[in-house]
Design an enzyme around this catalytic site. Structure first.
Site, mmCIF file in Angstrom:
data_model
loop_
_atom_site.group_PDB
_atom_site.id
_atom_site.type_symbol
_atom_site.label_atom_id
_atom_site.label_comp_id
_atom_site.label_asym_id
_atom_site.label_seq_id
_atom_site.Cartn_x
_atom_site.Cartn_y
_atom_site.Cartn_z
ATOM 1 C CD1 TRP A 44 -0.663 -10.419 1.646
ATOM 2 C CD2 TRP A 44 -1.780 -11.805 2.827
ATOM 3 N NE1 TRP A 44 -1.441 -9.769 2.358
ATOM 4 C CE2 TRP A 44 -2.185 -10.466 2.973
ATOM 5 C CE3 TRP A 44 -2.601 -12.803 3.915
ATOM 6 C CZ2 TRP A 44 -3.426 -10.091 3.743
ATOM 7 C CZ3 TRP A 44 -3.647 -12.525 4.426
ATOM 8 C CH2 TRP A 44 -4.176 -11.139 4.290
ATOM 9 C CG ASN A 46 -3.028 -7.003 0.984
ATOM 10 O OD1 ASN A 46 -2.051 -7.556 0.994
ATOM 11 N ND2 ASN A 46 -3.215 -5.791 0.982
ATOM 12 C CG ASP A 47 -5.207 -3.669 -1.305
ATOM 13 O OD1 ASP A 47 -5.800 -4.239 -0.531
ATOM 14 O OD2 ASP A 47 -4.807 -2.382 -1.023
ATOM 15 C CD1 TRP A 71 -0.815 -6.996 3.987
ATOM 16 C CD2 TRP A 71 0.790 -6.651 5.853
ATOM 17 N NE1 TRP A 71 -0.206 -5.732 3.987
ATOM 18 C CE2 TRP A 71 0.307 -5.397 4.799
ATOM 19 C CE3 TRP A 71 1.536 -6.309 6.841
ATOM 20 C CZ2 TRP A 71 1.352 -4.009 5.089
ATOM 21 C CZ3 TRP A 71 2.365 -5.231 6.972
ATOM 22 C CH2 TRP A 71 2.326 -4.347 6.259
ATOM 23 C CB SER A 110 -2.643 -0.249 -2.626
ATOM 24 O OG SER A 110 -2.864 -1.495 -2.373
ATOM 25 N NE ARG A 170 -3.304 2.807 3.875
ATOM 26 C CZ ARG A 170 -3.621 3.222 5.107
ATOM 27 N NH1 ARG A 170 -2.708 4.057 5.671
ATOM 28 N NH2 ARG A 170 -4.780 2.990 5.889
ATOM 29 C CD GLU A 224 -6.977 0.829 4.321
ATOM 30 O OE1 GLU A 224 -7.665 -0.082 4.108
ATOM 31 O OE2 GLU A 224 -5.793 0.764 4.495
HETATM 32 C C1 FRU Z 1 -5.961 -1.908 1.696
HETATM 33 C C2 FRU Z 1 -4.758 -1.288 2.067
HETATM 34 C C3 FRU Z 1 -4.103 -0.142 1.548
HETATM 35 C C4 FRU Z 1 -2.487 -0.536 1.549
HETATM 36 C C5 FRU Z 1 -2.389 -1.898 1.412
HETATM 37 C C6 FRU Z 1 -1.317 -2.492 2.242
HETATM 38 O O1 FRU Z 1 -6.227 -3.305 2.039
HETATM 39 O O2 FRU Z 1 -4.778 -1.426 3.588
HETATM 40 O O3 FRU Z 1 -4.375 0.946 2.110
HETATM 41 O O4 FRU Z 1 -1.753 0.261 0.472
HETATM 42 O O5 FRU Z 1 -3.714 -2.459 1.679
HETATM 43 O O6 FRU Z 1 -1.132 -3.748 1.784
#
Ligand code: FRU
Length: 498
Positions: A44, A46-47, A71, A110, A170, A224
């Site tokens: 996986w 993400n950001d 996730w 993140s 965050r 975010e």
């Molecule tokens: C955005 C988010 C952030 C967080 C991260 C967790 O996609 O939700 O706010 O830090 O992904 O993986």
């Protein structure tokens, strides 16, 4: 400053590395893997995190779950590039290992990176869940070799949001201005998203400064990944609002007041109007360009799905957008354009001038699932209702992805309802034609994503699709009348992964 040479962190990084190493060769064989978009070697992603041009190289960190294609407890994956096109994977940089970041529903969330007197220094959100309450704090890690990272002994450096804010706290983005460091953190109060500003003289001791900006109630419940940067004679505040429907990535342009710690918005726009673009982060590179990269997915548009797409069955999920430059356009509107470095990928080329598309479909003599297309339409004598390009068309014509311009409403439309047997939905965005009455579409197709830039970057749309590998046809069409295709350029693009 004291960093913790923590053997447990090293152990957690090594364990995660082994997990990915065991799966990566299998994943590399998947025909759905993209050819020139950045992906984790397995599992996986993400950001994008910690984007920085450091000692002549571009560093890309990313939210990573190295144990499944879903996730899970967040790590930071890491890669470097000399040209923003070819990436080299490096060992995982951060793994959950401490009381403030070790939790199966938390981890190292993140954040961003800065060059602190030659030390690559990362800021991230330690996330844990205690008694069903999410506890988010801001933390530091650093590296002398740019590869292995140690966590700061004084973590967390910010142990919670100011009184009255929600527990969501965050995604620290840190930068220097004058003789101080600043940090913007995403948060929320009374169900309205906001960005909080902190400042520091030494990068370690932080003082809360002010609410940088907040929603008036119409801009989402939680902001975010906020990011503030100067551009031209203004500042830009970019964030990914939760709870704002189709608006997934918002930018505001306006004025920053460092005396009060407040940002005043003058204009508002969308960074990308597609289904699959979220959590972009910006950085400035050695050439003075402001560049963003976003995650080619999002959380909220898919309540009817329990997973993020068919590739997770093949043990990977998630990719980064192509890097895009950000420029200040007219009236405070931003322009997003693919970085010019991508031109190195161009192979076989097809070109045609002045093609009249008159109420029918025309199959093009070039096809593929890894292409760059630049199409310029002239609308001065156009009497069509709709015209555009069909991509990834199956041989029997039953499956196709349609990008079209709706002449009556002046909208660009991306329709993936017949792309494959998984994708759904139509996204639209308004496109103002150039003064000369032309519509320029710049399209990047790569296996399971299509990124579209219209009219010099004033509109961008990124959408995932999952057609079968042999669905590669391309067609040009118009409905209800004619339109002139002034020029069409198509390149087959090379893979960066050989
Ligand atoms: C955005 C988010 C952030 C967080 C991260 C967790 O996609 O939700 O706010 O830090 O992904 O993986």
């Amino acid at each position: 400053m004291l960093y913790n040479y923590n053997t447990y962190h090293k152990l957690m990084v090594d364990k995660a590395e082994q997990s990915v190493a065991q799966m990566k060769d299998f994943v590399a064989e998947d025909p759905m893997r993209m050819k020139y978009h950045f992906m984790a070697p397995a599992y996986w992603l993400n950001d994008p995190n910690g984007l920085i041009y450091f000692r002549g190289e571009y560093h890309l960190f990313y939210q990573h779950h190295p144990y499944s294609a879903q996730w899970g407890a967040m790590h930071w994956g890491h890669a470097v590039s000399k040209d923003l096109v070819h990436w080299k994977h490096l060992p995982i940089a951060l793994a959950p290992s401490e009381s403030y970041d070790l939790h199966e529903r938390g981890g190292c969330f993140s954040g961003s990176a800065v060059d602190h007197d030659g030390v690559l220094t990362l800021f991230y959100t330690g996330t844990v869940v205690r008694d069903e309450n999410v506890v988010q704090t801001q933390c530091i890690a650093a590296s002398h070799d740019g590869i292995s990272f140690e966590k700061y002994v004084g973590n967390p450096v910010i142990s919670g949001p100011p009184e009255g804010n929600a527990q969501d706290f965050r995604d620290p983005k840190v930068w220097r201005h004058g003789d101080k460091w600043y940090m913007v953190v995403g948060s929320s109060k009374d169900g309205k998203g906001r960005a909080l500003l902190y400042r520091s003289s030494d990068l370690y001791v932080w003082e809360y400064f002010n609410v940088l900006a907040e929603s008036d109630g119409s801009m989402g419940t939680m902001w975010e990944c906020p990011d503030l940067f100067p551009l031209g004679d203004r500042h830009v505040l970019m964030f990914s609002p939760m709870g704002m429907g189709d608006r997934q990535t918002v930018y505001l342009t306006g004025q920053m007041n460092y005396k009060t710690g407040q940002f005043t918005a003058e204009t508002c726009g969308q960074v990308d109007d597609g289904f699959d673009f979220y959590a972009p982060q910006s950085f400035e590179d050695g050439k003075g360009r402001r560049i963003i990269i976003g995650w080619l997915n999002s959380w909220e548009w898919m309540p009817w799905f329990t997973h993020h797409g068919p590739t997770s069955q093949n043990h990977w999920c998630g990719a980064m957008s192509i890097p895009r430059t950000v420029e200040m356009g007219e009236h405070g509107q931003l322009k997003f354009l693919p970085v010019e470095e991508l031109a190195v990928l161009r192979g076989e080329h097809y070109h045609v001038d002045r093609l009249l598309v008159a109420g029918m479909e025309q199959v093009l003599p070039i096809e593929g699932d890894c292409l760059e297309i630049i199409a310029v339409f002239r609308l001065t004598d156009c009497d069509a209702n709709e015209f555009g390009i069909k991509m990834r068309v199956s041989e029997d014509g039953q499956e196709e992805t349609v990008l079209s311009y709706l002449c009556r409403t002046g909208e660009l439309q991306f329709d993936r309802n017949r792309s494959d047997n998984w994708s759904q939905g139509i996204r639209k965005c308004r496109v103002n034609l150039a003064e000369n009455g032309k519509l320029k579409l710049h399209i990047f197709i790569d296996t399971c994503v299509v990124e579209v830039f219209a009219n010099d970057g004033y509109a961008a749309m990124s959408n995932n699709i999952y057609p079968k590998p042999d669905h590669k046809g391309l067609k040009i069409f118009s409905h209800g009348g004619k339109v002139e295709l002034e020029s069409l350029d198509i390149w087959k693009l090379k893979s960066v992964w050989q």
